[in-house]
Motif scaffolding. Structure first.
Motif, PDB file in Angstrom:
ATOM      1  N   ILE A  34       0.857  -1.190   0.000  1.00 50.66           N
ATOM      2  CA  ILE A  34       0.000   0.000   0.000  1.00 50.66           C
ATOM      3  C   ILE A  34       0.887   1.231   0.000  1.00 50.66           C
ATOM      4  CG2 ILE A  34      -1.781   1.275   1.241  1.00 50.66           C
ATOM      5  CD1 ILE A  34      -2.700  -1.443   2.395  1.00 50.66           C
ATOM      6  N   GLN A  35       0.725   2.041  -1.037  1.00 47.84           N
ATOM      7  CA  GLN A  35       1.503   3.277  -1.173  1.00 47.84           C
ATOM      8  C   GLN A  35       1.134   4.245  -0.038  1.00 47.84           C
ATOM      9  OE1 GLN A  35       3.871   3.765  -3.441  1.00 47.84           O
ATOM     10  NE2 GLN A  35       3.477   1.848  -4.494  1.00 47.84           N
ATOM     11  N   PRO A  36       2.082   5.045   0.446  1.00 46.49           N
ATOM     12  CA  PRO A  36       1.789   5.994   1.522  1.00 46.49           C
ATOM     13  C   PRO A  36       0.687   6.999   1.165  1.00 46.49           C
ATOM     14  CG  PRO A  36       4.157   5.778   1.227  1.00 46.49           C
ATOM     15  CD  PRO A  36       3.502   5.028   0.109  1.00 46.49           C
ATOM     16  N   ASN A  37       0.534   7.317  -0.116  1.00 48.59           N
ATOM     17  CA  ASN A  37      -0.493   8.294  -0.524  1.00 48.59           C
ATOM     18  C   ASN A  37      -1.833   7.639  -0.869  1.00 48.59           C
ATOM     19  OD1 ASN A  37       0.345   7.052  -2.870  1.00 48.59           O
ATOM     20  ND2 ASN A  37       0.400   8.916  -4.083  1.00 48.59           N
ATOM     21  N   GLN A  38      -1.957   6.321  -0.669  1.00 50.19           N
ATOM     22  CA  GLN A  38      -3.211   5.621  -0.960  1.00 50.19           C
ATOM     23  C   GLN A  38      -4.253   6.039   0.068  1.00 50.19           C
ATOM     24  OE1 GLN A  38      -3.713   3.257  -3.552  1.00 50.19           O
ATOM     25  NE2 GLN A  38      -5.837   3.510  -2.965  1.00 50.19           N
ATOM     26  N   ARG A  39      -5.322   6.678  -0.400  1.00 51.86           N
ATOM     27  CA  ARG A  39      -6.341   7.221   0.517  1.00 51.86           C
ATOM     28  C   ARG A  39      -7.328   6.159   1.009  1.00 51.86           C
ATOM     29  NH1 ARG A  39      -6.503  11.661   2.878  1.00 51.86           N
ATOM     30  NH2 ARG A  39      -8.641  12.126   2.384  1.00 51.86           N
ATOM     31  N   HIS A  40      -7.694   5.221   0.149  1.00 55.26           N
ATOM     32  CA  HIS A  40      -8.697   4.221   0.512  1.00 55.26           C
ATOM     33  C   HIS A  40      -8.254   2.839   0.055  1.00 55.26           C
ATOM     34  CE1 HIS A  40     -11.619   7.337   1.503  1.00 55.26           C
ATOM     35  NE2 HIS A  40     -11.216   7.950   0.416  1.00 55.26           N
ATOM     36  N   VAL A  41      -8.502   1.867   0.891  1.00 52.90           N
ATOM     37  CA  VAL A  41      -8.345   0.464   0.513  1.00 52.90           C
ATOM     38  C   VAL A  41      -9.572  -0.282   1.028  1.00 52.90           C
ATOM     39  CG1 VAL A  41      -5.822   0.458   0.467  1.00 52.90           C
ATOM     40  CG2 VAL A  41      -7.003  -0.138   2.577  1.00 52.90           C
ATOM     41  N   TYR A  42      -9.838  -1.409   0.409  1.00 56.17           N
ATOM     42  CA  TYR A  42     -11.000  -2.209   0.755  1.00 56.17           C
ATOM     43  C   TYR A  42     -10.548  -3.642   1.013  1.00 56.17           C
ATOM     44  CZ  TYR A  42     -13.303   1.814  -1.245  1.00 56.17           C
ATOM     45  OH  TYR A  42     -13.704   3.094  -1.504  1.00 56.17           O
ATOM     46  N   PHE A  43     -11.216  -4.300   1.943  1.00 56.06           N
ATOM     47  CA  PHE A  43     -10.941  -5.700   2.225  1.00 56.06           C
ATOM     48  C   PHE A  43     -12.097  -6.510   1.658  1.00 56.06           C
ATOM     49  CE2 PHE A  43     -10.846  -9.383   5.286  1.00 56.06           C
ATOM     50  CZ  PHE A  43      -9.727  -9.974   4.717  1.00 56.06           C
ATOM     51  N   PHE A  44     -11.851  -7.184   0.554  1.00 54.52           N
ATOM     52  CA  PHE A  44     -12.849  -8.024  -0.095  1.00 54.52           C
ATOM     53  C   PHE A  44     -12.730  -9.432   0.482  1.00 54.52           C
ATOM     54  CE2 PHE A  44     -13.597 -11.380  -3.150  1.00 54.52           C
ATOM     55  CZ  PHE A  44     -14.858 -11.081  -3.624  1.00 54.52           C
ATOM     56  N   THR A  45     -13.865 -10.012   0.836  1.00 57.59           N
ATOM     57  CA  THR A  45     -13.880 -11.361   1.382  1.00 57.59           C
ATOM     58  C   THR A  45     -14.977 -12.169   0.710  1.00 57.59           C
ATOM     59  OG1 THR A  45     -13.302 -10.390   3.519  1.00 57.59           O
ATOM     60  CG2 THR A  45     -13.915 -12.683   3.523  1.00 57.59           C
ATOM     61  N   GLU A  46     -14.641 -13.390   0.310  1.00 60.24           N
ATOM     62  CA  GLU A  46     -15.647 -14.322  -0.193  1.00 60.24           C
ATOM     63  C   GLU A  46     -15.743 -15.465   0.803  1.00 60.24           C
ATOM     64  OE1 GLU A  46     -16.763 -17.165  -3.989  1.00 60.24           O
ATOM     65  OE2 GLU A  46     -15.021 -15.854  -4.126  1.00 60.24           O
ATOM     66  N   LEU A  47     -16.944 -15.671   1.320  1.00 56.54           N
ATOM     67  CA  LEU A  47     -17.196 -16.683   2.341  1.00 56.54           C
ATOM     68  C   LEU A  47     -18.073 -17.787   1.761  1.00 56.54           C
ATOM     69  CD1 LEU A  47     -18.139 -14.140   5.122  1.00 56.54           C
ATOM     70  CD2 LEU A  47     -15.908 -15.202   4.767  1.00 56.54           C
ATOM     71  N   LYS A  48     -17.834 -19.009   2.184  1.00 60.55           N
ATOM     72  CA  LYS A  48     -18.669 -20.134   1.744  1.00 60.55           C
ATOM     73  C   LYS A  48     -19.111 -20.942   2.958  1.00 60.55           C
ATOM     74  CE  LYS A  48     -16.866 -20.525  -2.876  1.00 60.55           C
ATOM     75  NZ  LYS A  48     -16.183 -21.350  -3.866  1.00 60.55           N
ATOM     76  N   GLY A  49     -20.376 -21.342   2.924  1.00 58.54           N
ATOM     77  CA  GLY A  49     -20.908 -22.211   3.973  1.00 58.54           C
ATOM     78  C   GLY A  49     -21.135 -21.525   5.303  1.00 58.54           C
TER      79      GLY A  49
END
Length: 80
Positions: A34-49
């Motif tokens: 993650i670059q120091p100037n990155q303003r937003h990041v998202y945590f994508f999760t795929e769940l099963k069961g």
């Protein structure tokens, strides 16, 4: 460990990605750094069961909780 909890309820995390955006319920990229100037990041999760289970994502920085998001898994395959 989270794996032990998931095993005990019969579910799994099939994908977990930190990304710059999610479009049509899919991550657009996969960040390794993650670059120091990155303003937003998202945590994508795929769940099963895990339908009907309550899951939480907790963001920590510097040993402090920055944000926590709790949600109910609404189906047998759930992307959030």
């Amino acid at each position: 460990m989270i794996e032990d909890v998931l095993d005990s309820i019969g579910g799994s995390v099939s994908r977990a990605v930190i990304t710059t955006a999610v479009v049509n319920r899919e991550p657009v990229d996969k960040l390794v750094y993650i670059q120091p100037n990155q303003r937003h990041v998202y945590f994508f999760t795929e769940l099963k069961g895990l339908a009907g289970e309550i899951i939480s994502h907790t963001w920590e920085y510097g040993g402090k909780i920055i944000a926590e998001s709790r949600f109910e898994v609404g189906g047998p395959r759930w992307r959030i």
